[in-house]
Design a protein around this motif. Structure first.
Motif, short mmCIF file in Angstrom:
data_model
loop_
_atom_site.label_atom_id
_atom_site.label_comp_id
_atom_site.label_asym_id
_atom_site.label_seq_id
_atom_site.Cartn_x
_atom_site.Cartn_y
_atom_site.Cartn_z
N ILE A 25 0.83 -1.20 0.00
CA ILE A 25 0.00 0.00 0.00
C ILE A 25 0.87 1.26 0.00
N ILE A 26 1.90 1.28 0.82
CA ILE A 26 2.78 2.46 0.91
C ILE A 26 3.44 2.72 -0.43
N LEU A 27 3.98 1.68 -1.06
CA LEU A 27 4.65 1.84 -2.35
C LEU A 27 3.67 2.29 -3.43
N GLU A 28 2.47 1.73 -3.42
CA GLU A 28 1.47 2.11 -4.41
C GLU A 28 1.07 3.58 -4.23
N GLU A 29 0.84 3.98 -2.98
CA GLU A 29 0.44 5.35 -2.70
C GLU A 29 1.55 6.34 -3.05
N ALA A 30 2.80 5.98 -2.75
CA ALA A 30 3.92 6.85 -3.06
C ALA A 30 4.04 7.08 -4.56
N GLY A 31 3.86 6.01 -5.34
CA GLY A 31 3.91 6.16 -6.79
C GLY A 31 2.74 6.96 -7.32
N LYS A 32 1.60 6.78 -6.71
CA LYS A 32 0.39 7.46 -7.17
C LYS A 32 0.47 8.97 -6.98
N ILE A 33 1.00 9.41 -5.83
CA ILE A 33 1.04 10.85 -5.55
C ILE A 33 2.36 11.49 -5.97
N GLY A 34 3.33 10.66 -6.39
CA GLY A 34 4.62 11.20 -6.82
C GLY A 34 5.40 11.84 -5.70
N CYS A 35 5.52 11.18 -4.56
CA CYS A 35 6.17 11.80 -3.42
C CYS A 35 7.69 11.78 -3.56
N ASP A 36 8.34 12.69 -2.86
CA ASP A 36 9.80 12.81 -2.85
C ASP A 36 10.43 12.09 -1.69
N LEU A 37 9.64 11.90 -0.62
CA LEU A 37 10.17 11.27 0.60
C LEU A 37 9.06 10.49 1.28
N ILE A 38 9.39 9.24 1.64
CA ILE A 38 8.51 8.42 2.47
C ILE A 38 9.11 8.38 3.87
N VAL A 39 8.29 8.62 4.88
CA VAL A 39 8.74 8.54 6.27
C VAL A 39 7.90 7.49 6.99
N LEU A 40 8.57 6.59 7.70
CA LEU A 40 7.85 5.63 8.53
C LEU A 40 8.70 5.31 9.74
N PRO A 50 0.96 -5.54 13.29
CA PRO A 50 1.39 -6.58 12.34
C PRO A 50 1.94 -5.96 11.06
N GLY A 51 2.54 -6.80 10.23
CA GLY A 51 3.07 -6.34 8.95
C GLY A 51 4.46 -6.84 8.65
N GLY A 52 5.23 -7.16 9.71
CA GLY A 52 6.58 -7.67 9.49
C GLY A 52 7.56 -6.57 9.13
N ASN A 53 8.51 -6.91 8.27
CA ASN A 53 9.61 -6.00 7.96
C ASN A 53 9.20 -4.96 6.91
N VAL A 54 8.21 -4.17 7.25
CA VAL A 54 7.68 -3.15 6.33
C VAL A 54 8.73 -2.10 6.00
N PRO A 55 9.46 -1.54 6.99
CA PRO A 55 10.43 -0.49 6.65
C PRO A 55 11.47 -0.93 5.63
N TYR A 56 12.00 -2.13 5.78
CA TYR A 56 13.00 -2.60 4.81
C TYR A 56 12.39 -2.78 3.43
N ARG A 57 11.21 -3.41 3.34
CA ARG A 57 10.61 -3.65 2.03
C ARG A 57 10.31 -2.34 1.31
N VAL A 58 9.85 -1.34 2.05
CA VAL A 58 9.59 -0.04 1.44
C VAL A 58 10.90 0.62 1.01
N ALA A 59 11.90 0.59 1.88
CA ALA A 59 13.19 1.22 1.55
C ALA A 59 13.84 0.57 0.34
N ALA A 60 13.70 -0.75 0.21
CA ALA A 60 14.35 -1.46 -0.88
C ALA A 60 13.67 -1.21 -2.22
N GLU A 61 12.35 -1.02 -2.22
CA GLU A 61 11.61 -0.98 -3.48
C GLU A 61 11.13 0.41 -3.88
N ALA A 62 11.17 1.37 -2.99
CA ALA A 62 10.64 2.70 -3.30
C ALA A 62 11.48 3.39 -4.37
N GLY A 63 10.82 4.16 -5.20
CA GLY A 63 11.51 4.93 -6.23
C GLY A 63 11.97 6.29 -5.76
#
Length: 286
Positions: free
Chosen positions: A113-128, A140-153
């Protein structure tokens, strides 16, 4: 600048709001507060989660002087409404400020969801946020910070709950670093009154003088912004051990652009280890 703040119901999420508010005020950023509830899109949204998002929005807005806030006031009785299955939004209201502030709740798997939303709005920085006591996982969610950091544009800031930015280690590829990344480091150092250490990488049989000349240009850049950086030269082969062996930094900032040498050194498993095991917050610049 557009900043996406990803939030769940845990304390480590609340911990990010005050710090990001200072960055948003200084950069005049558009903001999206994205709450993620780990349920199916056809599930009912619990009232307790909407109450949590109400509190987050109020806490964020309370960081600003109402007379000078770039964001409008929180409208009373402005309930979330479902605009698509699993997506709930709060309308901006008539008192909208000069900068955009969107408040949205989505249901489902957090990292996707975070990655989809970031791409949709064209953000410059994701903070979590995350908690150092739980290997920087979401519950719940597991290793969300790493997965977002690894795949975010875009750039990603992972803020550890028990860490305040007082000393920043900046791993900048002095040949490829972008202007936006230099400015982001400047903002973090200034806003949090943090000391700045810059690592310069050297290789065997390479003249250190050439590296020092390039680092001198970075030093001049920060000096012109009244930031006094400390320069350290580290052998390329020793970088991972250097970072792992130091506990003095509260924030590790690393340039991870496509041409960056740090991207080649810190492949996925090492980035995961850095985010999960380090007590420092981590800023991956792209």
């Amino acid at each position: 600048m557009r900043i996406l703040i990803a939030l769940d119901q845990n304390e480590y999420s609340a911990h990010t709001l005050g710090r990001v508010a200072r960055l948003a005020e200084n950069t005049w950023a558009d903001i999206t507060l994205l709450g993620i509830f780990p349920g199916k899109s056809d599930s009912a949204l619990p009232n307790e989660f909407t109450a949590t998002m109400d509190r987050y929005q109020k806490d964020f807005l309370n960081c600003f002087d109402a007379a000078f806030s770039p964001y409008g006031p929180m409208e009373e009785n402005n309930a979330f409404r479902e605009v698509q299955p699993g997506i709930h939004e709060r309308s901006p209201g008539p008192g909208k400020g000069p900068k955009d502030m969107a408040v949205r709740i989505r249901m489902g798997e957090p990292s996707g969801i975070i990655l989809e939303e970031a791409g949709k709005i064209g953000c410059d920085l994701i903070v979590l946020g995350c908690d150092t006591r739980d290997d920087c996982t979401w519950c719940p969610g597991g290793n969300v910070p790493y997965r977002v950091a690894a795949e975010a544009g875009c750039s990603v800031l992972v803020m550890k709950k028990d860490t305040d930015a007082r000393r920043i280690l900046s791993c900048l590829d002095h040949e490829e670093i972008s202007q936006a990344s230099l400015e982001m480091i400047s903002q973090m150092s200034t806003l949090f009154t943090a000391d700045l250490d810059i690592v310069g990488l050297t290789k065997k049989n390479e003249l250190k003088q050439s590296v020092q000349t390039k680092l001198g240009m970075l030093q001049s850049y920060y000096l012109s912004r009244r930031i006094q950086p400390w320069i350290e030269l580290v052998e390329l082969s020793d970088l991972e051990a250097f970072i792992a062996g130091e506990n003095r930094w509260s924030l590790i900032a690393m340039w991870m652009g496509k041409q960056s040498v740090f991207r080649r050194i810190f492949f996925d498993s090492k980035v995961e280890k850095l985010i999960s095991n380090s007590r420092s917050s981590v800023l991956l610049l792209k």
